[in-house]
Structure formats: C-alpha cells, structure tokens
Design an enzyme around this catalytic site. Structure first.
Site, PDB file in Angstrom:
ATOM      1  N   LEU A 109       0.804  -1.222   0.000  1.00 29.97           N
ATOM      2  CA  LEU A 109       0.000   0.000   0.000  1.00 29.97           C
ATOM      3  C   LEU A 109       0.838   1.274   0.000  1.00 29.97           C
ATOM      4  CD1 LEU A 109      -2.784   1.427   0.313  1.00 29.97           C
ATOM      5  CD2 LEU A 109      -2.489   1.191   2.783  1.00 29.97           C
ATOM      6  N   ASN A 110       1.932   1.299   0.770  1.00 26.93           N
ATOM      7  CA  ASN A 110       2.695   2.541   0.931  1.00 26.93           C
ATOM      8  C   ASN A 110       3.446   2.963  -0.326  1.00 26.93           C
ATOM      9  OD1 ASN A 110       1.765   2.380   3.498  1.00 26.93           O
ATOM     10  ND2 ASN A 110       3.743   2.553   4.503  1.00 26.93           N
ATOM     11  N   TYR A 111       3.622   2.050  -1.281  1.00 32.99           N
ATOM     12  CA  TYR A 111       4.255   2.420  -2.543  1.00 32.99           C
ATOM     13  C   TYR A 111       3.137   2.770  -3.523  1.00 32.99           C
ATOM     14  CZ  TYR A 111       8.239  -0.097  -0.475  1.00 32.99           C
ATOM     15  OH  TYR A 111       9.234  -0.541   0.358  1.00 32.99           O
TER      16      TYR A 111
END
Length: 261
Positions: free
Chosen positions: A188-190
């Site tokens: 998710l964070n990328y």
C-alpha cells in the site's frame, strides 16, 4: 538485510547492474559481525563496512542526507533542490527466482536506458508468525521478500516523464512470471495507481493490497465513514447508490470476498 540492484554507469559509457546489501542493526558492530559471518558468510562483512550512529542519525542516512548535517533538517517540510520525480511499483516474491530469470531481469534493467533501482526487503521471522487476518496488512507467511521498483529523474519534460514511467512498467511486466499472482500482491505505501483506482467502484486494487481482508475493510468503512470523508484514489470505497443493480453488484463482491475467509 535489503538487496538493492541498481543501474551503474561505467566510465566507457556502458551500463551494468550493481547489487548492494544494506541493513539496520540495533546494536554495536562487534556482535553484528559475529552474527553476519555465521549466517551470511558469503557477504564477507567487515568492520569498515559498518557505520555506528544513533537511531535519529540513521534517518539522515536512509534519506540520503550527509551524516554531519544538523538534525534540524528532519524538521523541514519542503524538499531541497534539485527537485526530482519518481515512479514506484511493488511486488511480492514467494519462490526463489532462478538464475536465468535474474539474468533476464538484469538485461532488462540495462536495456531500458534510464536510471532505476530496486529494493528487495526480506520477509519471514516474526512477520510470518502473524496471521493474514490479524490486521489489515495481509502479506505474511509464504513471502520471501517484497520488491520496490524505483525510477528517478529530474527532467520535468513530458517526454522524460513518459520514458521513465514506461521503463518502470516494462520492468514490472518482466517480473510477472516470478511474483505472486491471483492476486498480484502490492504494498500500500508504494503508491501505484497503475493497479487500479476506486473511480469506477472496482476493488481490484484493494485485493492486491489487502487480499481477504477487503470484506472487513468495506464493513468498517461503511460503519465509521459512511460519508466517505476520508478518501483518495485508492481508499476503500463505499456504496453510494441505492439502486438495486448497484446493490446487487456489491452483494456479489462481498460473496466472492467471503471465499477468502
């Protein structure tokens, strides 16, 4: 220990791929050397390869800031020139990539003609002991490592942007035989809108991020944020329509997601 393959430009104008190994150890150099030389002797880690620093100083290191820079730089909320642009994608690897696969990947990185690097972050250990449904984050047992694809450029022209984004997507496609599938998992964070958005009510991207936890996330979203105040292109959507057709589609989606339970 992170493996970081990156394009390296040689003096004769040719390109090759260098793989560096980098990690953060909470402790002194001496016990680290003992541990590394026992578990990873082929790396040949030596004292001069290690830099001791405080934890807050390590934040300078991970952000590519010189170690002697005043720590107050971490309080700055604006980027320091020169400005740069980047494209990120992610994957999860569950089985070892064969030698011929690695050779194909290195060749692709060289052929695309732009600067790019990858970060391969190992999983296992405590990560594998936590059930997939314990939190929204499902990437647990069965993953060898997580990959991040990174392309960085400073030319703000449209042509440069298109070239670098295409290079990242091409390398991503090259990895297809070697990564997770059904779903092709993502971190998710990328941020990567290539895998989909909620603009049309699709949940494909959410399955990549959250796998079988999507059903519960839909239920939580409907309960705590029914007006969809907290939203962006890849946030968990809500069912805004009261139409029978729309409701039936969501009913089918929830039924399909129940198969992950």
């Amino acid at each position: 220990i992170r493996a970081q393959p990156a394009i390296h430009f040689l003096q004769n104008g040719s390109r090759t791929v260098h793989v560096t190994f980098i990690g953060l150890y909470l402790g002194r150099t001496s016990p680290l050397l003992s541990l590394m030389n026992k578990s990873f002797p082929l790396l040949g880690l030596q004292t001069q390869d290690c830099i001791e620093m405080s934890w807050v100083e390590s934040n300078l290191f991970w952000n590519g800031i010189a170690r002697d820079t005043p720590l107050e730089v971490l309080l700055k909320r604006t980027p320091t020139p020169p400005h740069s642009y980047s494209k990120h994608k992610s994957d999860y690897v569950k089985t070892p990539i064969p030698r011929e696969g690695l050779e194909m990947i290195w060749k692709k990185m060289i052929d695309v003609g732009v600067f790019m690097l990858m970060q391969w972050n190992p999983y296992g250990g405590r990560m594998s002991e936590i059930p997939e449904n314990a939190t929204a984050f499902p990437h647990r047992a069965g993953n060898l490592f997580k990959m991040q694809y990174i392309t960085i450029w400073q030319d703000d022209s449209g042509e440069a942007t298109r070239t670098n984004i295409k290079a990242t997507r091409d390398l991503y496609d090259t990895f297809t035989p070697f990564v997770s599938r059904n779903p092709r998992e993502a971190f998710l964070n990328y941020r990567d809108i290539d895998i989909g958005t909620n603009s049309d009510g699709s949940l494909d991207f959410a399955l990549d991020f959250f796998k079988g936890n999507v059903k519960r996330l839909l239920q939580v979203k409907a309960k705590v944020d029914p007006t969809n105040f907290f939203r962006y292109e890849q946030s968990i959507p809500i069912n805004k329509s009261n139409s029978t057709e729309r409701a039936s589609v969501w009913s089918v989606l929830l039924k399909l997601l129940s198969w992950f339970d």
